[in-house]
Motif scaffolding. Structure first.
Motif, short mmCIF file in Angstrom:
data_model
loop_
_atom_site.label_atom_id
_atom_site.label_comp_id
_atom_site.label_asym_id
_atom_site.label_seq_id
_atom_site.Cartn_x
_atom_site.Cartn_y
_atom_site.Cartn_z
N ASN A 38 -36.06 9.03 16.35
CA ASN A 38 -37.48 9.00 16.73
C ASN A 38 -38.23 7.85 16.05
N TYR A 39 -37.47 6.88 15.55
CA TYR A 39 -38.08 5.68 14.97
C TYR A 39 -38.06 4.57 16.03
N VAL A 40 -39.18 3.86 16.15
CA VAL A 40 -39.28 2.72 17.05
C VAL A 40 -39.57 1.49 16.19
N ILE A 41 -38.69 0.51 16.26
CA ILE A 41 -38.82 -0.69 15.41
C ILE A 41 -39.30 -1.86 16.27
N HIS A 42 -40.38 -2.46 15.83
CA HIS A 42 -40.91 -3.67 16.47
C HIS A 42 -40.67 -4.85 15.52
N TYR A 43 -40.12 -5.91 16.04
CA TYR A 43 -39.95 -7.12 15.23
C TYR A 43 -41.27 -7.88 15.17
N ILE A 57 -32.50 -11.02 18.59
CA ILE A 57 -33.18 -9.81 18.13
C ILE A 57 -33.51 -8.88 19.30
N SER A 58 -33.93 -9.46 20.41
CA SER A 58 -34.32 -8.64 21.56
C SER A 58 -33.13 -7.87 22.14
N THR A 59 -31.91 -8.38 21.96
CA THR A 59 -30.74 -7.69 22.51
C THR A 59 -30.44 -6.40 21.77
N TYR A 60 -31.03 -6.20 20.61
CA TYR A 60 -30.83 -4.97 19.85
C TYR A 60 -31.83 -3.89 20.22
N GLY A 61 -32.63 -4.14 21.24
CA GLY A 61 -33.54 -3.12 21.74
C GLY A 61 -34.82 -2.98 20.95
N LEU A 62 -35.11 -3.93 20.08
CA LEU A 62 -36.35 -3.85 19.32
C LEU A 62 -37.55 -4.17 20.20
N GLY A 63 -38.68 -3.58 19.86
CA GLY A 63 -39.94 -4.02 20.44
C GLY A 63 -40.45 -5.22 19.68
N ALA A 64 -41.66 -5.66 20.02
CA ALA A 64 -42.26 -6.82 19.36
C ALA A 64 -43.64 -6.46 18.85
N ASP A 65 -43.91 -6.89 17.63
CA ASP A 65 -45.24 -6.80 17.03
C ASP A 65 -45.85 -8.19 17.12
N VAL A 86 -46.58 -4.31 20.83
CA VAL A 86 -47.85 -3.89 20.25
C VAL A 86 -48.60 -5.14 19.83
N PHE A 87 -49.92 -5.10 19.97
CA PHE A 87 -50.76 -6.29 19.77
C PHE A 87 -51.79 -5.99 18.69
N ALA A 88 -51.63 -6.64 17.54
CA ALA A 88 -52.54 -6.46 16.41
C ALA A 88 -53.33 -7.74 16.18
N GLY A 89 -54.18 -7.71 15.16
CA GLY A 89 -54.98 -8.89 14.80
C GLY A 89 -56.46 -8.61 14.88
N VAL A 90 -57.20 -9.14 13.91
CA VAL A 90 -58.63 -8.81 13.83
C VAL A 90 -59.47 -9.61 14.82
N LEU A 264 -41.24 -4.66 11.35
CA LEU A 264 -40.50 -5.39 10.33
C LEU A 264 -40.27 -6.83 10.76
N GLY A 265 -40.55 -7.76 9.87
CA GLY A 265 -40.35 -9.17 10.17
C GLY A 265 -39.49 -9.84 9.11
N ARG A 266 -40.05 -9.98 7.92
CA ARG A 266 -39.33 -10.63 6.82
C ARG A 266 -37.97 -9.97 6.57
N ALA A 267 -37.94 -8.64 6.61
CA ALA A 267 -36.70 -7.92 6.34
C ALA A 267 -35.61 -8.23 7.37
N VAL A 268 -36.01 -8.63 8.56
CA VAL A 268 -35.04 -8.93 9.62
C VAL A 268 -34.48 -10.34 9.48
N VAL A 269 -35.35 -11.31 9.25
CA VAL A 269 -34.92 -12.72 9.34
C VAL A 269 -34.99 -13.48 8.02
N GLY A 270 -35.58 -12.90 6.99
CA GLY A 270 -35.84 -13.66 5.76
C GLY A 270 -34.62 -14.29 5.14
N GLN A 271 -33.54 -13.52 5.02
CA GLN A 271 -32.37 -14.02 4.31
C GLN A 271 -31.45 -14.89 5.15
N CYS A 272 -31.58 -14.87 6.45
CA CYS A 272 -30.63 -15.63 7.28
C CYS A 272 -31.00 -17.11 7.37
#
Length: 383
Positions: A38-43, A57-65, A86-90, A264-272
């Protein structure tokens, strides 16, 4: 230490970003394996919008933030489903709101009552129904850099807890809006799980409040924030997803109809990703020496902007140990990657790697001093 055959870099113009795609795949597989059903992960696209990485990243079924109309566009173009965006930003502009509505994105993360009213007005004109989550400031002081903490009560981001009830009441009165739930985000590069436990307690309070007031919550979005190991990247090339997800699993009390969303962003791509540069000169001062490299704050601004630490390695030499200030060529005193760090004896032409640069490196690059944007090289291109 990067295990790269530097001879393969000889004919490539530096500086450039090098991406280890095997590590990216391993990171994504690990993350997906640990996350609950029941977790939904957006990159978080802002971390790195390189099309090659996005397609993977999209091939793993993630959504996008996304935090801009441009990010929504690049997400859709590279395989992300609009109904998982999902669309954020002030500061969402009118054209961005229109674009998002026309593509039927999953949800707007609304950051103010003023923004909510504008979304409602535009949706009404387009004869659309806009799904919204309210971004709530939980007043949690994350243990991270002051410029990347976002969850305090008085902040440009989000809605104060004390205003939630009145905002929800107005939301229900606006026929072009569909209220879906709550969104939270307390900051980035968080390694102390205690910060997330405090967030979970705030979330639980809000969910209990909603249940008491008969406000149906379907989406509980806790943002992102999981950090990576910058000081010794090889010791933990894949972030501690186990501790991260288990913290939320243990401490958030969801109702059966609710899903838990992450961004999640940094955790996905930071080290690669690593910034690969060359030493141009070693300048010997009276009290210190400078390794002047061809990479600069235009390719990787984090050290200049946040005084952020990145491990630096000499890939050409392992012999000797000397101390250097590692600096770039841009005409700014802040164009410094590290001061007084120990490296193998460094010479003109040595290949220098700046590690853990996959997040907020290429995506924040600029053309200051009329420097060209860095190219990207992928591990499968030099095998």
């Amino acid at each position: 230490m990067m295990t790269i055959d530097i001879d393969k870099f000889t004919d490539i113009r530096t500086p450039f970003y090098f991406y280890d795609l095997d590590l990216l795949h391993s990171t994504l597989k690990t993350m997906k394996a640990i996350a609950c059903d029941n977790y939904v992960i957006h990159y978080a696209i802002k971390a790195n919008a390189n099309p090659t990485l996005l397609k993977i990243i999209s091939t793993y079924g993630l959504g996008a933030d996304c935090v801009s109309g441009g990010e929504i566009k690049v997400a859709i173009e590279n395989g992300f489903n609009a109904d998982k965006i999902v669309f954020a930003g002030v500061g969402k502009s009118d054209w961005e709101i229109v674009y998002a509505l026309q593509h039927d994105i999953e949800c707007f993360n609304v950051e103010s009552i003023e923004e909510m009213r504008v979304i409602a007005e535009i949706a009404d004109k387009l004869e659309k129904k806009a799904n919204i989550c309210l971004r709530i400031n939980p007043n949690v002081a994350a243990h991270t850099h002051a410029n990347i903490t976002t969850g305090l009560a008085e902040n440009k981001f989000g809605i104060s807890i004390s205003d939630v009830e009145s905002v929800i009441e107005e939301c229900f009165s606006l026929k072009s809006l569909r209220f879906k739930g709550f969104h939270f985000h307390i900051g980035s590069q968080i390694l102390d799980m205690a910060d997330f436990i405090v967030l979970c307690n705030r979330v639980n309070q809000m969910l209990q409040w909603a249940e008491k007031h008969h406000v149906r919550i379907e989406i509980v979005n806790v943002g992102g924030g999981l950090g990576i190991e910058y000081h010794n990247p090889d010791s933990r090339p894949i972030p501690d997803f186990d501790s991260y997800f288990s913290t939320f699993r243990s401490h958030i009390k969801l109702f059966p109809h609710q899903t838990l969303h992450f961004e999640l962003g940094r955790a996905v791509v930071g080290q690669c990703g690593s910034l690969i540069t060359r030493c141009l000169y070693v300048k010997h001062g009276h009290h210190k020496q400078f390794a002047i490299i061809d990479g600069s704050m235009t390719e990787l601004i984090r050290p200049a902007l946040y005084q952020a630490y990145h491990a630096i390695e000499n890939l050409s030499n392992t012999e000797g140990r000397e101390y250097y200030d590692v600096v770039g060529p841009v005409c700014e005193s802040s164009d410094v990657f590290a001061k007084n760090i120990e490296l193998p004896t460094t010479h003109r032409g040595d290949i220098i790697a700046i590690r853990s640069a996959g997040a907020y490196g290429e995506s924040m690059a600029s053309c200051y001093n009329s420097r060209p944007l860095p190219q990207s090289i992928f591990s499968d291109e030099i095998e």
